[in-house]
Each structure stands twice: as structure tokens, then as C-alpha cells.
Design an enzyme around this catalytic site. Structure first.
Site, PDB file in Angstrom:
ATOM      1  N   GLY A  53       0.831  -1.193   0.000  1.00 12.93           N
ATOM      2  CA  GLY A  53       0.000   0.000   0.000  1.00 12.93           C
ATOM      3  C   GLY A  53       0.868   1.245   0.000  1.00 12.93           C
ATOM      4  O   GLY A  53       1.873   1.304   0.721  1.00 12.93           O
ATOM      5  N   LYS A  96      24.344 -34.479  26.000  1.00  9.48           N
ATOM      6  CA  LYS A  96      22.939 -34.136  26.200  1.00  9.48           C
ATOM      7  C   LYS A  96      22.609 -34.219  27.682  1.00  9.48           C
ATOM      8  O   LYS A  96      22.813 -35.258  28.306  1.00  9.48           O
ATOM      9  CB  LYS A  96      22.051 -35.096  25.387  1.00  9.48           C
ATOM     10  N   HIS A 101      37.045 -37.322  21.801  1.00  9.27           N
ATOM     11  CA  HIS A 101      36.613 -37.868  20.517  1.00  9.27           C
ATOM     12  C   HIS A 101      35.687 -39.071  20.678  1.00  9.27           C
ATOM     13  O   HIS A 101      35.809 -39.872  21.595  1.00  9.27           O
ATOM     14  CB  HIS A 101      37.800 -38.273  19.624  1.00  9.27           C
ATOM     15  N   ASN A 106      38.833 -37.840  32.530  1.00  6.95           N
ATOM     16  CA  ASN A 106      39.225 -38.029  31.131  1.00  6.95           C
ATOM     17  C   ASN A 106      38.470 -39.223  30.564  1.00  6.95           C
ATOM     18  O   ASN A 106      38.563 -40.328  31.095  1.00  6.95           O
ATOM     19  CB  ASN A 106      40.740 -38.250  31.035  1.00  6.95           C
ATOM     20  N   TYR A 135      19.530 -44.963  28.362  1.00  9.37           N
ATOM     21  CA  TYR A 135      18.120 -45.263  28.061  1.00  9.37           C
ATOM     22  C   TYR A 135      17.926 -46.769  27.935  1.00  9.37           C
ATOM     23  O   TYR A 135      18.624 -47.434  27.170  1.00  9.37           O
ATOM     24  CB  TYR A 135      17.729 -44.566  26.757  1.00  9.37           C
TER      25      TYR A 135
END
Length: 336
Positions: A27, A226, A238, A252, A262
Site C-alpha cells: 500500500g 545431552k 573424541h 578423562n 536409556y
């Protein structure tokens, strides 16, 4: 807009306008010689009414925001009709109605990037690019170093501490806070996590919600964390998964360490004490506790608690058959 409405140049209504590079579809805001807003003319009206075609050349467009006293606003809205080419009720008719009542209206002009329309995924991508440029600039000015900033993606709430370094191709999801002097290496993804001063992440690391790294802690390549915390100086350099775990200061974790959190029904916690050493390719089956300064031998599957300073080794007995390799090869050659 508030300042303009209160000023002598303001009025009963203040519209928010902008000047896009391409005004098509927006507009248009028609102003008088004193800068007062006469009307807002929608694109459909411009296309349908030859008398309004000239308004298509106006660059100043409506951003869709109005500031007005509430009583007056609703009085004007009650008068809006649909006598137009598309039979629609244009809320922007309130400006023309106000003008006919001799009420002054004004326009505040904003940068296009703050009010641009987003009608498809292409325009959304453009807006995302502009937002990312702003977030990167804010992070740089606050003292973080972004290497290849155009490859780094931030969230609105990303906090990067002073003198932290972010390498190329890192993505920050919502809820990430880094202390000072941290380093995030390339191809890492962080979301919902906190890093204390001097923590190092990556490359190729993933920190998921609930991950917390203490001062100087290190999470290396192909490590996922997590809902777990690593204490000061703890290392998982790693090929490790840490879920629902607490790792003490200076512990370590060797390559391939996994917390088996889980069981198919519920999540369980793993506790690793300060100074503990977890050998490579170990599986810690939660719930389980590894005491401070304990050692878990490489290749162990730990299902019971390990006490402080203990050495735990959970392996099958190694069996050696002398000459077995030679006899195996001879049998295979005969079959071939």
C-alpha cells in the site's frame, strides 16, 4: 512513533512507513506538501482505478503499524466499508477517514529491513540473511572473534563471551551462552547449553539442551553431550556420547566412551567422579557411579558402581591359539 505523535508535526494517527527497493504489492502512502498523510492506497486499488494509477509511482509504503488513541481508532474502524474493487475492508481507510474529519496524521519512516514483508520462503530467506548479519555484527562488537562470519549462524539469544573464538560453519541454536575465552571449532552444533570460561568444543561436536561445560573443559570431534555436565578441565576428546551424566573435574573419557542412559522405558543417570579415567570403547550402563580417581579399563562394559581409586576391568578372557592363524589360512586356501 511515540515521539512523533507527541510533537507538533504529529497528529491523531501516526503510520509506520518505509521505502522498499520494489514497492510493488505494498500500500502506498500519499502525503501532502506538509508531510501529513492523506491516504493509504492499496495495490489492488491502484491496478483497478485509472484515476489512482499515478499513485503507483510513490515509493513510500505502508508497514502496517499504526499508533493512535484507542477511542478514536475504534471510532474510525467502525466507519470502514468495503466499497472498493475487491469488496474488501481495508483497515488502512482509517487515514482517509481521519483526514475528512480534519484530524492530522503523520508518518514515521523506518528502514526496510525492519518492516519488510515476508510472503514466501524466498523473502523469508532474505529476512534471515539480514537478521544474521545484524547478530554477527553485534557479537563482533561485543568482543567475540568470528572466523568466516558469513558461515556462522546465531540465534537472537546467543551469548558469546569476550575473546571467545568461533570457527567457520558453526550453528548456534536457541539458549547458548559462552563464557570468555571459549573456542568453538568448525562444524559444531550447539543448542541449550552453557560453557564456562576457556571451554573448547569441536570440531564436529554436538551439544544438546542441558549440556554444561566447566572452566577449561574440552569436548572434541564427534562427541555428543545431552543433559550432562563436565566439570572444570574434564575432557571427552573424541567419539563419545554423554547423556544424562555428571563428569567431575579433571576426568578423562577415552575415545568411544558411551553412557548407556536409556533402557527403552526411562532415562538413567551416570556419575563419573573427579579425576576418573575411562578407557577407550567403554560402555557405562546407567544407573552407575564411577568413583573419584577410579580407572575403567578400555573395552569395559560397566554395570555396577566402581569405588574411588579402584581399577575396574570388564572383559572376556583373551585366548591365544599358537599357530592358529597359519592353519586358518591354509584351510581357506584349500577351499578356494
Amino acid at each position: 512513533m511515540r515521539e512523533l505523535r507527541r510533537s507538533p508535526q504529529g497528529g491523531a494517527l501516526v503510520a509506520l512507513g518505509f521505502e522498499p527497493s520494489d514497492p510493488t504489492g505494498y500500500g502506498r502512502l500519499e502525503l501532502d506538501d506538509q508531510g501529513a498523510l492523506l491516504q493509504v492506497c492499496e495495490q489492488a486499488e491502484i491496478d483497478a482505478d485509472p484515476a489512482k494509477a499515478a499513485l503507483g509511482g510513490i515509493r513510500l509504503c505502508n508497514a502496517g503499524v499504526v499508533l493512535a488513541e484507542d477511542r478514536l481508532l475504534f471510532e474510525l474502524l467502525a466507519q470502514v466499508g468495503n466499497d472498493n474493487a475487491k469488496g474488501e475492508f481495508y483497515l488502512t481507510d482509517i487515514y482517509g477517514l481521519a483526514k475528512r474529519q480534519n484530524r492530522r496524521t503523520a508518518v514515521h519512516v523506518a528502514p526496510e529491513e525492519e518492516v519488510m514483508g515476508i510472503n514466501d520462503r524466498c523473502e523469508l530467506a532474505v529476512a534471515e540473511t539480514l537478521a544474521q548479519e545484524r547478530l554477527r555484527r553485534r557479537a563482533l562488537l561485543a568482543g567475540a572473534t568470528l572466523i568466516g562470519p558469513e558461515t556462522i549462524f546465531l540465534s537472537e539469544d546467543t551469548q558469546l563471551g569476550r575473546d571467545s573464538i568461533v570457527h567457520p560453519h558453526v550453528v548456534f541454536g536457541p539458549g547458548v551462552a559462552l563464557g570468555s575465552g571459549c573456542e568453538v571449532k568448525s562444524f559444531s552444533h550447539l543448542e541449550g547449553c552453557r560453557l564456562a570460561d576457556g571451554a573448547v568444543v569441536g570440531p564436529f561436536a554436538r551439544l544438546r539442551p542441558g549440556a554444561t561445560l566447566g572452566r577449561g573443559a574440552r569436548v572434541g570431534n564427534f562427541v555428543e553431550v545431552k543433559n550432562a555436565s563436565l566439570g572444570a578441565g574434564a575432557k571427552a576428546n573424541h567419539l563419545t556420547y554423554l547423556g544424562d551424566a555428571t563428569v567431575g573435574d579433571g576426568a578423562n573419557l577415552g575415545a568411544g566412551t558411551i553412557t548407556c542412559n536409556y533402557d527403552g522405558f526411562a532415562k538413567h543417570h551416570t556419575e563419573i567422579g573427579a579425576g576418573a579415567f575411562i578407557g577407550s570403547n567403554s560402555a557405562l550402563v546407567a544407573p552407575v557411579k564411577i568413583g573419584a580417581d577410579a580407572i575403567v579399563g578400555a573395552g569395559s562394559t560397566v554395570t555396577q558402581d566402581v569405588s574411588e581409586d579402584a581399577l575396574a576391568i570388564v572383559r572376556g578372557t583373551q585366548k591365544q591359539v599358537e599357530g592358529g592363524a597359519r592353519r586358518f589360512r591354509e584351510r581357506r586356501r584349500k577351499k578356494d
